[in-house]
Design an enzyme around this catalytic site. Structure first.
Site, PDB file in Angstrom:
ATOM      1  N   GLN A 104       0.823  -1.227  -0.081  1.00  7.38           N
ATOM      2  CA  GLN A 104       0.028  -0.170  -0.071  1.00  7.38           C
ATOM      3  C   GLN A 104       0.879   1.264   0.004  1.00  7.38           C
ATOM      4  O   GLN A 104       1.805   1.360   1.004  1.00  7.38           O
ATOM      5  CB  GLN A 104      -0.943   0.084   1.469  1.00  7.38           C
ATOM      6  CG  GLN A 104      -2.475   0.164   0.914  1.00  7.38           C
ATOM      7  CD  GLN A 104      -3.468  -0.166   2.074  1.00  7.38           C
ATOM      8  OE1 GLN A 104      -3.208  -1.293   2.833  1.00  7.38           O
ATOM      9  NE2 GLN A 104      -3.977   0.812   2.528  1.00  7.38           N
ATOM     10  N   SER A 164       4.868  -5.613   3.207  1.00  7.57           N
ATOM     11  CA  SER A 164       3.509  -5.754   3.586  1.00  7.57           C
ATOM     12  C   SER A 164       2.632  -6.604   2.715  1.00  7.57           C
ATOM     13  O   SER A 164       3.007  -7.700   2.531  1.00  7.57           O
ATOM     14  CB  SER A 164       3.050  -4.487   4.198  1.00  7.57           C
ATOM     15  OG  SER A 164       1.747  -4.806   4.943  1.00  7.57           O
ATOM     16  N   LEU A 165       1.772  -5.827   2.144  1.00  2.06           N
ATOM     17  CA  LEU A 165       0.865  -6.527   1.091  1.00  2.06           C
ATOM     18  C   LEU A 165       1.563  -7.117   0.018  1.00  2.06           C
ATOM     19  O   LEU A 165       1.280  -8.366  -0.391  1.00  2.06           O
ATOM     20  CB  LEU A 165      -0.143  -5.479   0.546  1.00  2.06           C
ATOM     21  CG  LEU A 165      -0.920  -6.077  -0.987  1.00  2.06           C
ATOM     22  CD1 LEU A 165      -2.083  -6.954  -0.228  1.00  2.06           C
ATOM     23  CD2 LEU A 165      -1.375  -4.826  -1.520  1.00  2.06           C
ATOM     24  N   ARG A 217      -8.091  -9.774   3.989  1.00  2.00           N
ATOM     25  CA  ARG A 217      -7.023  -9.288   4.586  1.00  2.00           C
ATOM     26  C   ARG A 217      -7.494  -7.469   4.472  1.00  2.00           C
ATOM     27  O   ARG A 217      -7.647  -6.549   5.649  1.00  2.00           O
ATOM     28  CB  ARG A 217      -5.665  -9.106   4.238  1.00  2.00           C
ATOM     29  CG  ARG A 217      -4.606  -8.354   4.871  1.00  2.00           C
ATOM     30  CD  ARG A 217      -3.221  -8.817   4.221  1.00  2.00           C
ATOM     31  NE  ARG A 217      -2.115  -8.194   4.823  1.00  2.00           N
ATOM     32  CZ  ARG A 217      -1.471  -7.041   4.417  1.00  2.00           C
ATOM     33  NH1 ARG A 217      -2.075  -6.308   3.814  1.00  2.00           N
ATOM     34  NH2 ARG A 217      -0.589  -6.795   5.171  1.00  2.00           N
ATOM     35  N   HIS A 234      -1.764  -2.613  12.227  1.00  2.00           N
ATOM     36  CA  HIS A 234      -0.556  -3.730  12.183  1.00  2.00           C
ATOM     37  C   HIS A 234       0.214  -3.280  13.608  1.00  2.00           C
ATOM     38  O   HIS A 234       1.574  -2.972  13.588  1.00  2.00           O
ATOM     39  CB  HIS A 234       0.271  -3.611  11.119  1.00  2.00           C
ATOM     40  CG  HIS A 234      -0.365  -4.208   9.860  1.00  2.00           C
ATOM     41  ND1 HIS A 234       0.281  -5.255   9.346  1.00  2.00           N
ATOM     42  CD2 HIS A 234      -1.341  -3.911   9.239  1.00  2.00           C
ATOM     43  CE1 HIS A 234      -0.604  -5.980   8.294  1.00  2.00           C
ATOM     44  NE2 HIS A 234      -1.374  -5.085   8.444  1.00  2.00           N
ATOM     45  N   GLN A 242       1.585 -11.047  10.523  1.00  2.00           N
ATOM     46  CA  GLN A 242       1.977  -9.792   9.811  1.00  2.00           C
ATOM     47  C   GLN A 242       0.840  -8.714  10.220  1.00  2.00           C
ATOM     48  O   GLN A 242       1.147  -7.334   9.899  1.00  2.00           O
ATOM     49  CB  GLN A 242       2.070 -10.151   8.446  1.00  2.00           C
ATOM     50  CG  GLN A 242       2.750  -9.188   7.430  1.00  2.00           C
ATOM     51  CD  GLN A 242       2.284  -9.346   6.119  1.00  2.00           C
ATOM     52  OE1 GLN A 242       1.330  -9.300   5.682  1.00  2.00           O
ATOM     53  NE2 GLN A 242       3.466  -9.311   5.278  1.00  2.00           N
TER      54      GLN A 242
END
Length: 794
Positions: free
Chosen positions: A9, A87-88, A112, A193, A241
């Site tokens: 992102q 991340s993603l 997610r 997160h 994560q």
């Protein structure tokens, strides 16, 4: 070795994947069926302004990353050694490694995104400047107990996450600290997160029970542990994560330690490419003595190490899109490259350039150094004792750590002067040199470079001294971005001016540390347009960095036309890592020219300049930009050059014209001028007597020296012949300060001008950034990934 890295992102933008959806029609249709909407329409048109909402962003970015990867392997035969994702993007890394197929990964990402979009009551912020340890100490000291250290994007770019009320308090705390360059609240509904996402993590863990994963064909680096994945740990990693940090800095350092040299970003934009460049600049490889790849103990050992180090592993955050920034304040000290500021020990990424014959005076350089910035002394055209005296003065006035630089101007007619000047710099311990007006690499430049090279503890070549090359042509920039030419290295070795080890080290580094792209400016100029020049220079830099695999990033600065906050904001938006001002500093108290010149400059506007031949490169046709308002110098100097081109000797010129030049231009006879030249430069006599055209050039060139001397001395009687190098930036500056105390040059000081310009530029960017918000259900922000002032945050 090669690693593919996939962005998360923050990389999404309208129009991404345009060339991919039709290329992979079956996968695009599969995505539409899973998601229940057109992924192509979302990415290319975004009709409902959903692209920047987490539940839509994550599936869209996963899809474009995946199609980009499939397109890459379709057209490339090179084998990839490792994959990693931010991340993603880690889901795309797992897809590339064969952990699951495209459809499975999309279903995982869709869930997610839905869970993360439901978070509420928290906030996040990017902190630029301090290290992770420093931020942890601040949080502990001020009892900000609900806040966790989030994304570790680079050593000095870190995100924190926590309860909204504590985030508001954290803003006040961090903005009061001198090491904090920027504190940027991010537009999120929750503390993504971090420990506050544990409910989402538990729900996602239950969802994952319905899936099985395949053996990994390519090693994948985990965000949570910054170590290699294995199949048995995939589910645990993906759950953790949700609540853990993206340990991107250590992931890249770990890959560097494994021998990875090439990193290729697969997906839209170059966010990760820029982050990796910073990591390489700010940290070394992470060498880890670990078991083999297929050993479960790797993950457990790292998990245990983290606990022993008192580092939370369930309190981190994932990257936030640039478009999701909600409110923040750009500060003057955050404009440009943070690495550049650190390398040169500067408050701002702002330099004052050299103006020849000491117009950029020793007093100007000292004033800038004491203000935490850097100025270059104008050594061009001065005698060697004058240069040595200036260095001594500057060094006595400035304290340890206060920065200054000296200018070296190309001297094609007397190359020995270049080398003698460099010898003074080396003997005096000058650490920063600006190379200006060069058309190619000369032995003097290579010698300065060679004498500052050494090897660090890891054997890499590093430079103690710095060289900034001011150029306006790509082919010249390419020469400075390349290692020193072999013919020059060989020549210097043959003359015993460099050692064998220095010759070897020269082959591993570019000639210049940094490049200043000079658009249309005062003095020597090619009349380049900044909007075309800067993108070309940045692209060239990137290509050269990749070609030679330099370990240290080369920064690109902007000069020419910079005299107002609008111009500076344009420079930084174009991607400048630093800026260099010139003409505006000539009309200040510190400038080493006459009051008469400053009075003329104070009255000029943007249209009051003209191009004239450059006296030091007269025969070559090089040009300088000069003041024309109220002066005859531009017309007279161009007349001389036209005569030089038209005739082969002075004797061929008609008598009327010769009389005009001697009586009105020179105010003395050609014979008198030639006698002066012969006395001053006896080495040219023989050639001049054999070559009448060369003799004519020598006589005409005298006028350029004479006109400069008149201006510096403030000769009232011959004011019309003043040669005053100046660009239109000063005219713009004069209009900007009109009606204020700075309208009078006697109130202008270089450091105060710099402070005012940088402060006003930051304010201008803040106003414009906020005015560009896109209207939607949840107002977003425009794509400003090309803006280095915003790229401090990912």
């Amino acid at each position: 070795m090669l690693a593919y890295v996939f962005p998360g992102q923050g990389a999404q933008k309208k129009g991404m994947g345009e060339e991919l959806f039709d290329e992979f029609k079956e996968l695009t249709a599969q995505a539409d069926d899973i998601l229940g909407y057109s992924i192509k329409q979302l990415c290319l048109e975004d009709p409902d302004f959903n692209l920047n909402k987490t539940q839509y962003t994550q599936p869209a970015l996963y899809t474009v990353n995946a199609l980009s990867y499939f397109n890459k392997i379709k057209h490339s035969a090179r084998t990839v050694d490792f994959v990693a994702g931010h991340s993603l993007g880690e889901y795309n890394a797992l897809l590339a490694a064969g952990a699951f197929d495209f459809a499975t990964g999309l279903r995982l990402v869709q869930k997610r995104g839905q869970l993360m979009s439901q978070a509420a009551g928290g906030g996040m912020a990017a902190v630029i400047g301090p290290t992770e340890e420093q931020i942890a100490e601040v949080l502990q000291e001020h009892k900000l107990e609900t806040i966790d250290i989030a994304n570790l994007n680079s050593p000095h770019q870190i995100v924190i996450s926590g309860a909204r009320e504590d985030m508001d308090l954290a803003k006040q705390v961090f903005e009061s600290l001198k090491d904090v360059m920027m504190f940027i609240p991010l537009r999120t509904s929750g503390a993504f997160h971090s420990r506050h996402m544990e409910d989402a993590g538990r729900e996602y863990e239950a969802f994952l029970q319905n899936f099985t994963f395949h053996e990994l064909r390519i090693p994948v680096i985990s965000n949570v542990y910054a170590r290699r994945y294995q199949r048995s740990s995939i589910k645990r990693n993906l759950v953790q994560q949700i609540t853990s940090s993206v340990r991107w800095t250590d992931s890249i350092r770990y890959l560097m330690g494994l021998g990875v040299i090439d990193f290729e970003e697969i997906g839209p934009g170059r966010v990760l490419t820029d982050l990796i460049g910073r990591i390489k600049n700010e940290a070394g490889p992470l060498i880890v003595d670990e078991p083999a790849f297929d050993t479960e103990a790797v993950i457990e050992a790292v998990h245990e190490d983290l606990n022993k180090s008192h580092l939370e592993i369930s309190n981190k955050s994932e990257p936030i899109a640039v478009e999701q920034l909600y409110s923040y304040e750009i500060k003057p000290c955050s404009l440009g490259s943070a690495a550049f500021r650190r390398d040169y020990n500067l408050k701002y990424a702002y330099l004052t350039g050299a103006m020849y014959r000491g117009i950029a005076s020793k007093e100007m350089v000292v004033r800038m150094g004491k203000a935490g910035m850097m100025g270059f002394f104008g050594a061009g055209g001065l005698k060697l004792p004058q240069i040595a005296e200036a260095i001594q003065y500057i060094q006595q006035e400035l304290s340890e750590g206060q920065t200054y630089g000296m200018n070296l101007v190309h001297n094609p007619s007397e190359p020995e002067i270049e080398e003698q000047t460099v010898d003074i710099f080396l003997q005096s311990g000058v650490k920063v040199m600006e190379a200006a007006a060069f058309m190619n690499i000369t032995p003097a430049l290579v010698k300065y470079r060679a004498k500052s090279l050494t090897r660090d503890a890891d054997g890499r070549v590093v430079s103690i001294n710095k060289m900034i090359a001011k150029v306006s042509r790509p082919e010249v920039a390419e020469a400075f971005l390349s290692p020193a030419p072999e013919r020059i290295i060989a020549k210097l070795r043959e003359e015993n001016k460099i050692t064998l080890e220095e010759a070897h080290m020269l082959r591993d580094v570019p000639v210049a540390d940094d490049i200043c792209a000079e658009a249309d400016s005062g003095g020597h100029t090619d009349g380049a347009v900044a909007y075309a020049l800067m993108p070309a220079m940045i692209k060239l830099r990137d290509e050269m960095m990749q070609r030679y695999s330099y370990p240290t990033s080369i920064r690109i600065g902007a000069a020419g036309g910079i005299g107002t906050p609008d111009a500076i904001s344009a420079a930084f938006t174009l991607g400048a890592d630093f800026i260099v001002t010139g003409s505006i500093n000539q009309c200040t108290v510190e400038a080493g020219t006459s009051d008469e010149v400053k009075d003329l400059l104070q009255q000029m506007n943007v249209q009051d300049t003209e191009y004239a031949p450059a006296g030091d490169m007269f025969e070559m046709g090089a040009r300088v930009q000069v003041l024309k308002k109220g002066l005859f110098f531009p017309a007279r100097s161009n007349k001389l050059y036209d005569l030089y081109r038209q005739y082969n000797s002075i004797d061929d010129i008609d008598e009327k014209t010769k009389a005009q030049i001697q009586e009105k231009y020179f105010k003395r006879s050609f014979e008198s001028v030639y006698e002066t030249v012969r006395t001053r430069y006896p080495q040219v006599v023989e050639k001049a007597e054999r070559n009448p055209k060369y003799k004519m050039a020598l006589i005409f060139r005298w006028y350029f020296s004479y006109s400069t001397r008149l201006a510096l001395q403030g000769d009232q009687e011959n004011k019309v012949d003043y040669q005053i190098h100046c660009g239109p930036a000063l005219g713009a500056f004069n209009q900007w300060v009109k009606g204020t105390e700075l309208e009078d040059w006697r109130n202008r000081h270089v450091d105060e001008i710099a402070e005012k310009l940088m402060t006003e530029t930051a304010a201008l960017l803040n106003r414009r950034f906020n005015s560009f918000r896109m209207p939607s259900e949840e107002p977003g922000l425009p794509d400003l990934q090309g803006d280095r002032s915003v790229q401090e945050v990912y």
